[in-house]
Design a protein around this motif. Structure first.
Motif, mmCIF file in Angstrom:
data_model
loop_
_atom_site.group_PDB
_atom_site.id
_atom_site.type_symbol
_atom_site.label_atom_id
_atom_site.label_comp_id
_atom_site.label_asym_id
_atom_site.label_seq_id
_atom_site.Cartn_x
_atom_site.Cartn_y
_atom_site.Cartn_z
ATOM 1 N N GLY A 3 -49.107 -9.340 -140.166
ATOM 2 C CA GLY A 3 -48.768 -9.225 -141.620
ATOM 3 C C GLY A 3 -47.270 -9.500 -141.768
ATOM 4 O O GLY A 3 -46.523 -9.515 -140.962
ATOM 5 N N PRO A 4 -46.978 -9.570 -143.095
ATOM 6 C CA PRO A 4 -45.447 -9.503 -143.487
ATOM 7 C C PRO A 4 -44.855 -8.556 -142.780
ATOM 8 O O PRO A 4 -43.277 -8.848 -142.735
ATOM 9 C CB PRO A 4 -45.429 -9.750 -144.836
ATOM 10 C CG PRO A 4 -46.731 -9.134 -145.598
ATOM 11 C CD PRO A 4 -47.746 -9.236 -144.343
ATOM 12 N N ASP A 5 -45.012 -7.488 -142.605
ATOM 13 C CA ASP A 5 -44.439 -6.241 -141.991
ATOM 14 C C ASP A 5 -44.431 -6.140 -140.563
ATOM 15 O O ASP A 5 -44.061 -5.363 -139.822
ATOM 16 C CB ASP A 5 -44.993 -4.941 -142.445
ATOM 17 C CG ASP A 5 -46.462 -4.524 -141.886
ATOM 18 O OD1 ASP A 5 -46.947 -5.658 -141.312
ATOM 19 O OD2 ASP A 5 -47.199 -3.607 -142.347
ATOM 20 N N SER A 38 -47.759 -13.638 -144.365
ATOM 21 C CA SER A 38 -48.743 -13.403 -143.308
ATOM 22 C C SER A 38 -48.877 -14.675 -142.385
ATOM 23 O O SER A 38 -48.575 -15.895 -143.031
ATOM 24 C CB SER A 38 -50.040 -13.003 -143.729
ATOM 25 O OG SER A 38 -50.066 -11.669 -144.171
ATOM 26 N N THR A 39 -49.099 -14.622 -141.216
ATOM 27 C CA THR A 39 -49.293 -15.468 -139.927
ATOM 28 C C THR A 39 -50.490 -15.375 -139.510
ATOM 29 O O THR A 39 -51.012 -14.314 -139.013
ATOM 30 C CB THR A 39 -48.252 -15.568 -138.922
ATOM 31 O OG1 THR A 39 -46.995 -15.941 -139.676
ATOM 32 C CG2 THR A 39 -48.843 -16.723 -138.174
ATOM 33 N N PRO A 70 -39.419 -12.739 -134.126
ATOM 34 C CA PRO A 70 -38.466 -12.522 -135.348
ATOM 35 C C PRO A 70 -39.234 -13.091 -136.776
ATOM 36 O O PRO A 70 -39.905 -14.330 -136.581
ATOM 37 C CB PRO A 70 -37.419 -13.297 -135.093
ATOM 38 C CG PRO A 70 -37.614 -13.366 -133.520
ATOM 39 C CD PRO A 70 -39.032 -13.414 -133.234
ATOM 40 N N PRO A 71 -38.800 -12.355 -137.660
ATOM 41 C CA PRO A 71 -39.498 -13.112 -138.977
ATOM 42 C C PRO A 71 -38.834 -14.553 -139.386
ATOM 43 O O PRO A 71 -37.773 -14.667 -139.075
ATOM 44 C CB PRO A 71 -39.085 -12.062 -140.002
ATOM 45 C CG PRO A 71 -38.814 -10.814 -139.165
ATOM 46 C CD PRO A 71 -38.445 -11.115 -137.862
ATOM 47 N N GLY A 72 -39.812 -15.109 -139.754
ATOM 48 C CA GLY A 72 -39.258 -16.638 -140.295
ATOM 49 C C GLY A 72 -39.271 -17.314 -139.031
ATOM 50 O O GLY A 72 -38.778 -18.613 -139.330
ATOM 51 N N THR A 73 -39.727 -17.106 -137.947
ATOM 52 C CA THR A 73 -39.689 -18.026 -136.770
ATOM 53 C C THR A 73 -40.535 -19.121 -136.988
ATOM 54 O O THR A 73 -41.677 -19.102 -137.579
ATOM 55 C CB THR A 73 -40.192 -17.270 -135.395
ATOM 56 O OG1 THR A 73 -39.504 -16.058 -135.064
ATOM 57 C CG2 THR A 73 -40.249 -18.246 -134.127
ATOM 58 N N PRO A 74 -40.001 -20.538 -136.977
ATOM 59 C CA PRO A 74 -40.735 -21.721 -137.280
ATOM 60 C C PRO A 74 -42.094 -21.613 -136.382
ATOM 61 O O PRO A 74 -42.216 -21.323 -135.335
ATOM 62 C CB PRO A 74 -39.834 -22.751 -136.883
ATOM 63 C CG PRO A 74 -38.594 -22.176 -136.909
ATOM 64 C CD PRO A 74 -38.591 -20.755 -136.472
ATOM 65 N N ARG A 101 -49.095 -20.075 -141.954
ATOM 66 C CA ARG A 101 -48.411 -19.080 -142.284
ATOM 67 C C ARG A 101 -48.815 -19.173 -144.026
ATOM 68 O O ARG A 101 -48.272 -20.207 -144.584
ATOM 69 C CB ARG A 101 -47.150 -19.233 -142.021
ATOM 70 C CG ARG A 101 -46.316 -18.034 -142.684
ATOM 71 C CD ARG A 101 -44.683 -18.036 -141.962
ATOM 72 N NE ARG A 101 -44.767 -17.770 -140.629
ATOM 73 C CZ ARG A 101 -43.965 -18.013 -139.675
ATOM 74 N NH1 ARG A 101 -43.086 -19.001 -139.878
ATOM 75 N NH2 ARG A 101 -44.266 -17.750 -138.421
ATOM 76 N N VAL A 102 -48.790 -18.140 -144.680
ATOM 77 C CA VAL A 102 -48.844 -18.204 -146.140
ATOM 78 C C VAL A 102 -47.294 -17.850 -146.476
ATOM 79 O O VAL A 102 -46.472 -17.076 -145.956
ATOM 80 C CB VAL A 102 -49.506 -16.860 -146.753
ATOM 81 C CG1 VAL A 102 -49.419 -16.770 -148.192
ATOM 82 C CG2 VAL A 102 -50.888 -16.970 -146.118
ATOM 83 N N PRO A 103 -46.607 -18.650 -147.340
ATOM 84 C CA PRO A 103 -45.237 -18.641 -147.810
ATOM 85 C C PRO A 103 -45.185 -17.236 -148.385
ATOM 86 O O PRO A 103 -45.961 -16.575 -149.137
ATOM 87 C CB PRO A 103 -45.190 -19.751 -148.581
ATOM 88 C CG PRO A 103 -46.147 -20.672 -148.456
ATOM 89 C CD PRO A 103 -47.512 -19.754 -147.995
ATOM 90 N N GLY A 104 -43.930 -16.498 -148.115
ATOM 91 C CA GLY A 104 -43.462 -15.301 -148.876
ATOM 92 C C GLY A 104 -42.797 -15.708 -150.171
ATOM 93 O O GLY A 104 -42.627 -16.544 -150.586
ATOM 94 N N PRO A 105 -42.426 -14.609 -150.690
ATOM 95 C CA PRO A 105 -41.825 -14.888 -152.025
ATOM 96 C C PRO A 105 -40.690 -15.246 -151.542
ATOM 97 O O PRO A 105 -39.954 -14.863 -150.736
ATOM 98 C CB PRO A 105 -41.772 -13.126 -152.550
ATOM 99 C CG PRO A 105 -42.082 -12.520 -151.488
ATOM 100 C CD PRO A 105 -42.822 -13.143 -150.353
#
Length: 123
Positions: A3-5, A38-39, A70-74, A101-105
């Motif tokens: 999840g995003p968290d 989310s991934t 880490p968040p945003g890792t390619p 991955r679902v793009p975040g806001p």
């Protein structure tokens, strides 16, 4: 699914082994809402099966590595890292990984209202 968290949830509902040598079995389907950020990670058994190792422990090890990324890792870097850190050391079986991955806001903030709006928009 991460999840995003950075929480990780194992998607284990089906419990059906797919193999051409086994007789056909009834199939089921499940769906999950993937909130922004989310991934979803899909992989073959070659990533987590290793002779003499507990497969459930290896799956949980993979989940810990996914949660610790880490968040945003390619995605290509994430997949290489997961293969290197959680993959079988003897590499006797093929390992295939697929991540979505679902793009975040845009501002990086994720609120329950935004997740609800995305969910409502998908209906």
């Amino acid at each position: 699914m991460a999840g995003p968290d950075r929480s990780v949830r194992l998607l284990e509902e089906h419990g059906v082994l797919l193999h051409s040598a086994l007789p056909p079995r009834p199939r089921t389907s499940h769906s999950r809402l993937l909130p922004p950020g989310s991934t979803l990670l899909l992989y073959t058994d070659g990533l987590v099966e290793e002779r003499g190792q507990d497969i459930d422990a290896r799956i949980h090890r993979l989940a810990r590595h996914l949660a610790g990324a880490p968040p945003g890792t390619p995605l290509n870097a994430l997949l290489r890292s997961l293969l290197r850190t959680a993959g079988a050391s003897d590499a006797r079986d093929d390992a295939v990984l697929l991540a979505v991955r679902v793009p975040g806001p845009p501002d990086g903030l994720l609120t329950e209202e935004r997740v609800g709006a995305v969910h409502d928009g998908m209906r």
